[in-house]
Design an enzyme around this catalytic site. Structure first.
Site, PDB file in Angstrom:
ATOM      1  N   ARG A  21       0.896  -1.102   0.227  1.00  0.00           N
ATOM      2  CA  ARG A  21       0.103   0.146  -0.009  1.00  0.00           C
ATOM      3  C   ARG A  21       0.802   1.212  -0.013  1.00  0.00           C
ATOM      4  NH1 ARG A  21      -2.327   0.956   4.484  1.00  0.00           N
ATOM      5  NH2 ARG A  21      -1.042  -0.436   5.847  1.00  0.00           N
ATOM      6  N   TYR A 157       3.296  10.963  18.863  1.00  0.00           N
ATOM      7  CA  TYR A 157       4.069  10.496  18.061  1.00  0.00           C
ATOM      8  C   TYR A 157       5.543   9.991  18.751  1.00  0.00           C
ATOM      9  CZ  TYR A 157       5.417  10.366  12.864  1.00  0.00           C
ATOM     10  OH  TYR A 157       5.830   9.681  11.706  1.00  0.00           O
ATOM     11  N   LYS A 164      12.183   6.756  14.318  1.00  0.00           N
ATOM     12  CA  LYS A 164      12.619   7.065  12.948  1.00  0.00           C
ATOM     13  C   LYS A 164      13.987   7.838  13.289  1.00  0.00           C
ATOM     14  CE  LYS A 164       9.332   6.187   9.939  1.00  0.00           C
ATOM     15  NZ  LYS A 164       9.365   5.343   9.113  1.00  0.00           N
TER      16      LYS A 164
HETATM   17  N1  NAP Z   1       2.294   8.917   4.558  1.00  0.00           N
HETATM   18  C1  NAP Z   1       2.813   9.863   5.061  1.00  0.00           C
HETATM   19  O1  NAP Z   1       2.127  10.964   5.398  1.00  0.00           O
HETATM   20  C2  NAP Z   1       4.238   9.690   5.477  1.00  0.00           C
HETATM   21  C3  NAP Z   1       5.163  10.737   6.151  1.00  0.00           C
HETATM   22  C4  NAP Z   1       6.304  10.783   6.412  1.00  0.00           C
HETATM   23  C5  NAP Z   1       6.792   9.439   6.311  1.00  0.00           C
HETATM   24  N2  NAP Z   1       6.162   8.385   6.086  1.00  0.00           N
HETATM   25  C6  NAP Z   1       6.828   7.193   5.779  1.00  0.00           C
HETATM   26  O2  NAP Z   1       6.960   6.316   4.927  1.00  0.00           O
HETATM   27  C7  NAP Z   1       6.682   5.295   5.075  1.00  0.00           C
HETATM   28  C8  NAP Z   1       5.144   4.669   4.244  1.00  0.00           C
HETATM   29  O3  NAP Z   1       4.378   5.243   4.938  1.00  0.00           O
HETATM   30  P1  NAP Z   1       2.957   4.978   4.319  1.00  0.00           P
HETATM   31  O4  NAP Z   1       1.732   6.106   4.650  1.00  0.00           O
HETATM   32  O5  NAP Z   1       2.814   4.639   2.781  1.00  0.00           O
HETATM   33  O6  NAP Z   1       2.465   3.819   5.095  1.00  0.00           O
HETATM   34  P2  NAP Z   1       0.881   2.856   5.061  1.00  0.00           P
HETATM   35  O7  NAP Z   1       0.167   3.398   4.003  1.00  0.00           O
HETATM   36  O8  NAP Z   1       0.413   2.785   6.619  1.00  0.00           O
HETATM   37  O9  NAP Z   1       1.415   1.445   4.683  1.00  0.00           O
HETATM   38  C9  NAP Z   1       2.250   0.783   5.455  1.00  0.00           C
HETATM   39  C10 NAP Z   1       2.921  -0.469   4.693  1.00  0.00           C
HETATM   40  O10 NAP Z   1       3.930  -1.090   5.715  1.00  0.00           O
HETATM   41  C11 NAP Z   1       3.337  -2.445   5.897  1.00  0.00           C
HETATM   42  N3  NAP Z   1       3.612  -2.761   7.160  1.00  0.00           N
HETATM   43  C12 NAP Z   1       3.195  -2.333   8.179  1.00  0.00           C
HETATM   44  N4  NAP Z   1       3.576  -3.223   9.258  1.00  0.00           N
HETATM   45  C13 NAP Z   1       4.192  -4.085   8.952  1.00  0.00           C
HETATM   46  C14 NAP Z   1       4.906  -5.114   9.399  1.00  0.00           C
HETATM   47  N5  NAP Z   1       4.658  -5.465  10.872  1.00  0.00           N
HETATM   48  N6  NAP Z   1       5.618  -6.101   8.593  1.00  0.00           N
HETATM   49  C15 NAP Z   1       5.774  -5.743   7.269  1.00  0.00           C
HETATM   50  N7  NAP Z   1       4.969  -4.860   6.854  1.00  0.00           N
HETATM   51  C16 NAP Z   1       4.347  -4.074   7.248  1.00  0.00           C
HETATM   52  C17 NAP Z   1       1.892  -2.292   5.330  1.00  0.00           C
HETATM   53  O11 NAP Z   1       1.771  -3.556   4.827  1.00  0.00           O
HETATM   54  P3  NAP Z   1       0.267  -4.464   5.273  1.00  0.00           P
HETATM   55  O12 NAP Z   1      -0.741  -3.433   4.971  1.00  0.00           O
HETATM   56  O13 NAP Z   1       0.366  -5.390   4.150  1.00  0.00           O
HETATM   57  O14 NAP Z   1       0.275  -4.726   6.542  1.00  0.00           O
HETATM   58  C18 NAP Z   1       1.809  -1.384   4.315  1.00  0.00           C
HETATM   59  O15 NAP Z   1       2.240  -2.055   3.280  1.00  0.00           O
HETATM   60  C19 NAP Z   1       6.742   4.718   6.469  1.00  0.00           C
HETATM   61  O16 NAP Z   1       7.831   4.313   6.914  1.00  0.00           O
HETATM   62  C20 NAP Z   1       6.157   6.065   6.954  1.00  0.00           C
HETATM   63  O17 NAP Z   1       6.862   6.431   8.270  1.00  0.00           O
HETATM   64  C21 NAP Z   1       4.929   8.355   5.536  1.00  0.00           C
END
Ligand code: NAP
Length: 257
Positions: A21, A157, A164
């Site tokens: 995702r 957070y 992080k």
């Molecule tokens: N979105 C933002 O605004 C934002 C901002 C700054 C940084 N980030 C960073 O960018 C990255 C991606 O963020 P996102 O918003 O795209 O996240 P997200 O939509 O919540 O997706 C999280 C992903 O991580 C996987 N995941 C969660 N727990 C897991 C585990 N225990 N083992 C293996 N896979 C796991 C999920 O897989 P399943 O669903 O299959 O479990 C999913 O594919 C993260 O590191 C986040 O901290 C995001």
């Protein structure tokens, strides 16, 4: 601005944790579009992961789909064994998967803290050690996804922000230790990124319009913006950028609120 599609990653093998995702999914698709075979890792959302795999196969690239909980060391090691068996090597390792228990500082419990640290931070430590062993003598790249909570305070957070901060530190250590092996290690840090996750918040259209008005460039950072930077940082073009955490924020963090 449109995307430039090149073949920078032709026949390279790229592993993106948490690529069922959000940002991880976009990273997997964009590396595949530039020629990579991709390891898709997921934990809970198998259907979504299989959909990403189908999209990548339709681009003519190979996919290895691995269900592995990043909180469990043995599952991470087993994932790299699968990568070795399927491809015999790895060129790029991206630790994108993240999880966390959102609590105020006074409410953080050690179970939630340990979970957050295991998934967000320890998984990169273990994954980087494993990935380095699979990288060819010609080198490779690693990337970690961080967030502004590593050096700023956001409500509820503490655990994710601390995880992080440690992640960025681990990136610096690996960058130095692996430089001789031509493996480049960096991190990307973002604030709010426009993903489907935001759809679940009430009144999000109004909130987004307000944020976009405040952004110097008047739009949110998107997963494609993250992918553009990731594709650069993992390429030989970025070989003199080592151990850095690059902020991608449209300039907003330069402004005093
Ligand atoms: N979105 C933002 O605004 C934002 C901002 C700054 C940084 N980030 C960073 O960018 C990255 C991606 O963020 P996102 O918003 O795209 O996240 P997200 O939509 O919540 O997706 C999280 C992903 O991580 C996987 N995941 C969660 N727990 C897991 C585990 N225990 N083992 C293996 N896979 C796991 C999920 O897989 P399943 O669903 O299959 O479990 C999913 O594919 C993260 O590191 C986040 O901290 C995001």
């Amino acid at each position: 601005m449109g995307q430039t599609v090149s073949n920078r990653y032709q026949d390279k093998v790229v592993c993106v944790t948490g690529s069922s995702r959000g940002i991880g999914r976009k990273l997997a698709l964009r590396f595949a579009a530039e020629g990579a075979d991709v390891v898709i890792n997921y934990f809970r959302n198998g259907d979504a992961a299989r959909e990403v795999a189908r999209e990548i196969e339709s681009l003519g690239r190979r996919v290895l789909l691995v269900r592995a909980n990043m909180a469990q060391e043995e599952k991470i090691v087993a994932m790299f064994d699968e990568i070795r068996n399927a491809f015999g090597r790895l060129d790029v390792f991206i630790h994108n998967a993240a999880s966390g228990r959102n609590r105020s500082a006074m409410e953080v419990d050690t179970k939630g803290w340990d979970w957050t640290m295991q998934v967000n931070t320890r998984a990169f430590l273990v994954g980087a050690q494993q990935a380095a062993q699979l990288m060819p003598q010609t080198g490779g790249a690693m990337l970690a996804l961080s967030s502004f909570g590593s050096d700023h305070v956001f409500p509820y957070y503490l655990s994710v922000g601390s995880s992080k901060a440690a992640l960025e530190s681990i990136v610096r250590y690996f960058a130095i230790e692996l430089a001789d092996r031509k493996i480049n290690v960096n991190a990307i840090s973002a604030g709010a990124v426009l993903t489907d996750a935001l759809d679940h918040f009430p009144d999000m259209d109004k909130t987004l319009a307000e944020v976009e008005r405040k952004m110097p460039y008047h739009r949110m950072v998107t997963p494609d913006d993250i992918a553009n930077l990731a594709l650069f940082l993992c390429s030989p073009e970025a070989e003199m950028i080592r151990g850095q955490t690059i902020k991608i924020d449209g300039g907003i963090t330069l402004l005093v609120p």
